[in-house]
Every structure is written in C-alpha cells, then in structure tokens.
Design a protein around this motif. Sequence first.
Motif, PDB file in Angstrom:
ATOM      1  N   ASP A   1       1.056   9.956  -5.226  1.00  0.00           N
ATOM      2  CA  ASP A   1       1.631  11.290  -4.958  1.00  0.00           C
ATOM      3  C   ASP A   1       2.471  11.772  -6.134  1.00  0.00           C
ATOM      4  O   ASP A   1       2.476  12.953  -6.468  1.00  0.00           O
ATOM      5  CB  ASP A   1       2.580  11.209  -3.758  1.00  0.00           C
ATOM      6  CG  ASP A   1       1.860  11.480  -2.475  1.00  0.00           C
ATOM      7  OD1 ASP A   1       0.621  11.552  -2.497  1.00  0.00           O
ATOM      8  OD2 ASP A   1       2.557  11.599  -1.445  1.00  0.00           O
ATOM      9  N   ILE A   2       3.217  10.848  -6.736  1.00  0.00           N
ATOM     10  CA  ILE A   2       4.066  11.218  -7.880  1.00  0.00           C
ATOM     11  C   ILE A   2       3.174  11.695  -9.033  1.00  0.00           C
ATOM     12  O   ILE A   2       3.473  12.704  -9.693  1.00  0.00           O
ATOM     13  CB  ILE A   2       4.969  10.033  -8.293  1.00  0.00           C
ATOM     14  CG1 ILE A   2       6.009   9.764  -7.195  1.00  0.00           C
ATOM     15  CG2 ILE A   2       5.646  10.289  -9.640  1.00  0.00           C
ATOM     16  CD1 ILE A   2       6.780   8.444  -7.335  1.00  0.00           C
ATOM     17  N   LEU A   3       2.065  10.991  -9.263  1.00  0.00           N
ATOM     18  CA  LEU A   3       1.143  11.434 -10.321  1.00  0.00           C
ATOM     19  C   LEU A   3       0.695  12.865 -10.049  1.00  0.00           C
ATOM     20  O   LEU A   3       0.734  13.724 -10.937  1.00  0.00           O
ATOM     21  CB  LEU A   3      -0.113  10.559 -10.366  1.00  0.00           C
ATOM     22  CG  LEU A   3       0.000   9.112 -10.798  1.00  0.00           C
ATOM     23  CD1 LEU A   3      -1.377   8.451 -10.768  1.00  0.00           C
ATOM     24  CD2 LEU A   3       0.571   9.006 -12.203  1.00  0.00           C
ATOM     25  N   ARG A   4       0.284  13.130  -8.808  1.00  0.00           N
ATOM     26  CA  ARG A   4      -0.221  14.481  -8.475  1.00  0.00           C
ATOM     27  C   ARG A   4       0.885  15.518  -8.598  1.00  0.00           C
ATOM     28  O   ARG A   4       0.645  16.632  -9.044  1.00  0.00           O
ATOM     29  CB  ARG A   4      -0.803  14.495  -7.064  1.00  0.00           C
ATOM     30  CG  ARG A   4      -2.074  13.712  -6.936  1.00  0.00           C
ATOM     31  CD  ARG A   4      -2.825  14.072  -5.642  1.00  0.00           C
ATOM     32  NE  ARG A   4      -3.872  13.105  -5.413  1.00  0.00           N
ATOM     33  CZ  ARG A   4      -3.719  11.983  -4.699  1.00  0.00           C
ATOM     34  NH1 ARG A   4      -2.569  11.708  -4.104  1.00  0.00           N
ATOM     35  NH2 ARG A   4      -4.740  11.147  -4.567  1.00  0.00           N
ATOM     36  N   PHE A   5       2.086  15.141  -8.203  1.00  0.00           N
ATOM     37  CA  PHE A   5       3.218  16.081  -8.279  1.00  0.00           C
ATOM     38  C   PHE A   5       3.344  16.627  -9.710  1.00  0.00           C
ATOM     39  O   PHE A   5       3.454  17.833  -9.922  1.00  0.00           O
ATOM     40  CB  PHE A   5       4.509  15.356  -7.865  1.00  0.00           C
ATOM     41  CG  PHE A   5       5.762  16.160  -8.071  1.00  0.00           C
ATOM     42  CD1 PHE A   5       6.198  17.055  -7.099  1.00  0.00           C
ATOM     43  CD2 PHE A   5       6.520  16.031  -9.239  1.00  0.00           C
ATOM     44  CE1 PHE A   5       7.357  17.808  -7.287  1.00  0.00           C
ATOM     45  CE2 PHE A   5       7.681  16.777  -9.433  1.00  0.00           C
ATOM     46  CZ  PHE A   5       8.099  17.667  -8.456  1.00  0.00           C
ATOM     47  N   TRP A   6       3.272  15.734 -10.694  1.00  0.00           N
ATOM     48  CA  TRP A   6       3.475  16.167 -12.085  1.00  0.00           C
ATOM     49  C   TRP A   6       2.215  16.806 -12.658  1.00  0.00           C
ATOM     50  O   TRP A   6       2.296  17.799 -13.409  1.00  0.00           O
ATOM     51  CB  TRP A   6       3.937  15.000 -12.947  1.00  0.00           C
ATOM     52  CG  TRP A   6       5.335  14.555 -12.606  1.00  0.00           C
ATOM     53  CD1 TRP A   6       5.702  13.390 -12.006  1.00  0.00           C
ATOM     54  CD2 TRP A   6       6.552  15.282 -12.833  1.00  0.00           C
ATOM     55  NE1 TRP A   6       7.070  13.344 -11.844  1.00  0.00           N
ATOM     56  CE2 TRP A   6       7.623  14.489 -12.343  1.00  0.00           C
ATOM     57  CE3 TRP A   6       6.864  16.538 -13.397  1.00  0.00           C
ATOM     58  CZ2 TRP A   6       8.959  14.899 -12.403  1.00  0.00           C
ATOM     59  CZ3 TRP A   6       8.204  16.943 -13.463  1.00  0.00           C
ATOM     60  CH2 TRP A   6       9.219  16.130 -12.961  1.00  0.00           C
ATOM     61  N   LEU A   7       1.057  16.258 -12.326  1.00  0.00           N
ATOM     62  CA  LEU A   7      -0.182  16.846 -12.865  1.00  0.00           C
ATOM     63  C   LEU A   7      -0.352  18.265 -12.327  1.00  0.00           C
ATOM     64  O   LEU A   7      -0.774  19.174 -13.053  1.00  0.00           O
ATOM     65  CB  LEU A   7      -1.391  15.970 -12.506  1.00  0.00           C
ATOM     66  CG  LEU A   7      -1.415  14.595 -13.203  1.00  0.00           C
ATOM     67  CD1 LEU A   7      -2.497  13.697 -12.596  1.00  0.00           C
ATOM     68  CD2 LEU A   7      -1.633  14.718 -14.714  1.00  0.00           C
TER      69      LEU A   7
ATOM     70  N   GLU B   1       0.844  -1.200   0.000  1.00  0.00           N
ATOM     71  CA  GLU B   1       0.000   0.000   0.000  1.00  0.00           C
ATOM     72  C   GLU B   1       0.888   1.262   0.000  1.00  0.00           C
ATOM     73  O   GLU B   1       0.514   2.286  -0.554  1.00  0.00           O
ATOM     74  CB  GLU B   1      -0.944  -0.054   1.203  1.00  0.00           C
ATOM     75  CG  GLU B   1      -2.086   0.944   1.191  1.00  0.00           C
ATOM     76  CD  GLU B   1      -2.858   1.042  -0.142  1.00  0.00           C
ATOM     77  OE1 GLU B   1      -3.051   2.181  -0.616  1.00  0.00           O
ATOM     78  OE2 GLU B   1      -3.253  -0.008  -0.716  1.00  0.00           O
ATOM     79  N   ASP B   2       2.070   1.170   0.595  1.00  0.00           N
ATOM     80  CA  ASP B   2       2.981   2.332   0.609  1.00  0.00           C
ATOM     81  C   ASP B   2       3.463   2.660  -0.799  1.00  0.00           C
ATOM     82  O   ASP B   2       3.570   3.826  -1.176  1.00  0.00           O
ATOM     83  CB  ASP B   2       4.208   2.046   1.483  1.00  0.00           C
ATOM     84  CG  ASP B   2       3.839   1.997   2.955  1.00  0.00           C
ATOM     85  OD1 ASP B   2       2.748   2.496   3.311  1.00  0.00           O
ATOM     86  OD2 ASP B   2       4.630   1.430   3.737  1.00  0.00           O
ATOM     87  N   VAL B   3       3.771   1.631  -1.584  1.00  0.00           N
ATOM     88  CA  VAL B   3       4.208   1.869  -2.973  1.00  0.00           C
ATOM     89  C   VAL B   3       3.060   2.527  -3.740  1.00  0.00           C
ATOM     90  O   VAL B   3       3.252   3.516  -4.459  1.00  0.00           O
ATOM     91  CB  VAL B   3       4.645   0.541  -3.640  1.00  0.00           C
ATOM     92  CG1 VAL B   3       4.802   0.700  -5.136  1.00  0.00           C
ATOM     93  CG2 VAL B   3       5.943   0.042  -3.012  1.00  0.00           C
TER      94      VAL B   3
END
Length: 529
Positions: free
Chosen positions: A185-191, A177-179
């Motif tokens: 979060d990485i998706l949101r960072f770039w979007l 679940e951590d991965v």
Amino acid sequence: MSDRTWWREGVLYQIYVRSFADSNGDGIGDLRGILDHLDHLEWLGVDGIWLSPTMPSPNLDWGYDVSEYRDVHPDLGDLATLDRLVAEARSRGIRVLLDLVPNHTSDQHPWFVDARSSKEAVRRDWYVWADPRPDGSPPNNWVSVFGGPAWEFEPSSGQYFLHNFLTEQPDLNWWSEDVRGEFEDILRFWLDRGIAGFRIDVAHGLVKDRTLRDDPPATDDDLADVRRLGQRPVHKMNRPEVHEIYQRWRAIADAYDPPGVLVGETCVPGLDQLARFYGTSDDELHLCFNFPFIFADFDAEALRKVVEETEAVFPSSAWPVWTASNHDLGRFPTRWCGGREAGTRWALMTLLTLRGTPFLYYGDEIGMTNVPVAEGEVRDTVGVRLSSEAGRDPGRTPMQWNADRGAGFTGSEVRPWLPIGDAGSRNVAEQRSDRGSTLNLCRDLIALRRRTPELRSGTYRSLPSPPGTWAWRRGAGIVVALNLSDEDTTMPLEPATILIATDRRRDGEQVRGELALDPWQGAVLGLSS
Ligand code: NOJ
Ligand code: CA
C-alpha cells in the motif's frame, strides 16, 4: 530515449536532502531548497534524483528510522512541497525517487509502540520477537551492523526484539502477511502521487531465517563490512525468500506508466548473488547497487575485473549500476583518489561511460571531497556511539554552491547542521564559468552520453591495453581509454577522434594508429568510420 526505460539510459543523482540547500535559514537542507536548485540539475543534465529519507523520523539515523511512511519530515517540508517538487522537476525532464526503508522502523513508530506494549498486542507479530536462551542471553549470535548484539531485551514481556541497526531501529517481521500488505500500500501511495520509484534500503536484508539460526563466522570472500563484524550474514539477512517480496513489488511497479523504478541497496559480496536480485526472469528489481565495484581498489585491473565479471554473470536483461560515492561510504574523490584531481576526472569518466546507469552523489560533479568533522560536531549516531572515525558525517556535509560564508547552502550568519568544507577551492559557481573544470567535464560527459546511442546502450567489450590502463569499446563506434598509472603510456588504436579528454585541451585531437596518454589521463574517442 524510451519513456518506459528512462532509468536505463539516463543518469541518476543522489541528494542527501539535509545537505543540499537550506531555503529557510535553519541550517538544514530542505525540499524547497531542491526546488530552488532545479536549474543546476537541469543544466547538468540528470534524468532522475533519489532523495535520501524524507519521511517523519526522530532522526537517530537521519530518516532511516521512519515513524510515518506516508508523510514528509517537517524539517524538510510537507507533502504539498514534495508534490510541487515532483511536478516542477518533471517539467524539466527530471524524475524523483524516494528512499524507502522497509527493513525496520523507528522505535517511535506507532506500530512498534503497539508491538512492544504486550505479547498480545495487535501488531506484536510485525516485529521479530524471541525468548531468551535458558541462561537469559539473546536468542542467537546475530550482531548488529552498527556493533554489539542485534537483540534488545524488553523486560515487560520477557522477550528480545531484533534490531540489525540501532536499538531504536527494530526490524520488521517480513514473514507477516500484514507487513507485506502494508508496504505494498505504501508503494502505491507514493507511485499514485507521481513518485518515479524507490531506492530500497537494506534490500537484501528484509527476510530473516524463520528459525533464527546462528550465523557462521565471516570468510575472506566477504565484503570488508562483513569481515569487520566477524560474522557472515546468511541467516539474519540474505535469505532467498526475499525474492518473493520483490516479485510482488515488481508487479505493482510495472503496472504504472512508466513503471516505478525499484533500485536495491543490495549489499552482497558476490556478483552472482547481485544478479539474482534482478529476478530469474527480469521480474524483481530494475537496478541494483554494485558494492563489489564500490569497494574495489582504485586500480585499473581491479575495477576492470569487477566490470568484466558483472558483464559476464548478469543475464542479458539485467542492467548494471555504477556508483562510487554515497552517504554511507563517503566521497570517491577522497576514498578512491586521495583528493587527486586527475583521479576524480578519471573516475567520473568511467562512471559515465560504462554500460549501465550511473548514480552520482551530490557534489561528485565538482569533485567534492570528504570534510573532516571535529569530535564535538559529530551528528551521526554511529559516530557518537562507536567512534568518530566510524561516523559518516564527512561525506554528508553541505553542498558547496559558491564561495560565500554559507557556501550558498545557507545564510552567512547561519550555523549549518554539519560543517562546510573548503568551498573557496571547490564550488559550483566558479566551476560553472571555467570551461576546463570538473563540473564542465561532468556535464559534457552527460551530454555526450545523451547524444550518443552507443554510450547509452551499446555493448561493453574490454580492449587489450598496457598494465595500469583500462580501455573498452562501447558498441561499434566508441572507445574509452584510461591511464591510471604514473607512467606515460601508448596503446594501439584505429583512427579516431578524441570527443572528450580528462585534459580538455585534447578534445578534438585526431588519433592515428596509436593513442598516447599521460599519467592519469583518459579519453572518450569516436572511431572514424
Ligand atoms: C543503509 C543506509 O544507507 C544507512 O545510511 C542506514 O544507516 C542503514 N541502511 C540503516 O537504515
Ligand atoms: Ca531548512
């Protein structure tokens, strides 16, 4: 074109960043180089670009071994330059997609450095570890896509870790679940930064069988790549549980306006399996690469069969993708057409007029071919470790902008990171000023698509046509007819006008009752109403 669905009607263009344009004379293409060539992309008429990996990486697999997911590789630029590229491209109507690699990281990524440090490490569980079998051999029979066992023994902890690609590319454990949380979060960072979406590397592979069962032998139904490995990846990849991940990603991406576009590298053999990646209720990936089409023989019947089956099995909400070249499989003018110009024109006409989103690969627009790379110049680790024939460099060589020594890619005194092809015979500058060139054909087809609603979104229907040819109708008013045989051919046709022919001298010709095509000719026609 609706802003929310720009990716359905538009044309996308893949840039292998290291090979597109070098702005600072180090022989490596970079983000600044793309900024300097936005004029070309705007002139060509593309709506979006997918950048091959841009994140920091030791480059064992040229960026597909990521060591930091929220930054830019210093060879390519920095975050500020990427932000500028996104803004300037946007002001020209072009959106920027990144390549996201969630299946594995680099072994240099701090997560893996921690994970391998001990069995008790905080991030141990972020990767796939398993005990040896009683005789000390790997936990199961899985083989790496790049050859050899997919397991590497880690003496310090006495366990093996899984790597479906290079040893230096350990697979993440998507049961964690951590991965999952980290990648969301990485998706949101770039979007949040204005990135328009992602091409998802190995999209079918993230989740592994929970109990690590052996994979069965390959069958004749498998794709050539799978047959080569001799093993059918039903446990090491292609788990049905992967769909949960994309449902979660889709909800994240759809919260943006326009939605972030999720494009899967869905390398699955069956079109029904491919359809599944769009979600059972249009709730997973927006676009999925169609490998059965890419791997089909360059033959009218074979290609038509894949297209008809795609049309038949896709639910009405699923939007097809048509592509023929990429950084792994090389360039279609070589792979499909053996360097034959007429074939290249035929293929471009097909990609740009089928129902779905075309993805062009940089250089497709000028019909660039694979470039032989000498033994000592191989830069792809797969080519170095397996055999130079297995290497993917020939399809990754520098863009041929002009006939200068550095091909306009880099300075004339600079040694480019990969050799440059025969830029004297094919380059953007010369083809731009030649109305009959491949480049102008490609541009005119894109422009026609833009101004013709049937080509953007009309239905596809195959039309009866003689052997060795392929004809279809888009919506009510457009017909595409192609002859992929060495014989002259004719086919019955309602009165129509040739809008664009592969042989440009035929543009504007009126057709009454019958269309005649020379060997390897093709045409897009508007039916007279
Ligand atoms: C698919 C990528 O397209 C390829 O270039 C890469 O080597 C593998 N995935 C591993 O990331
Ligand atoms: Ca550079």
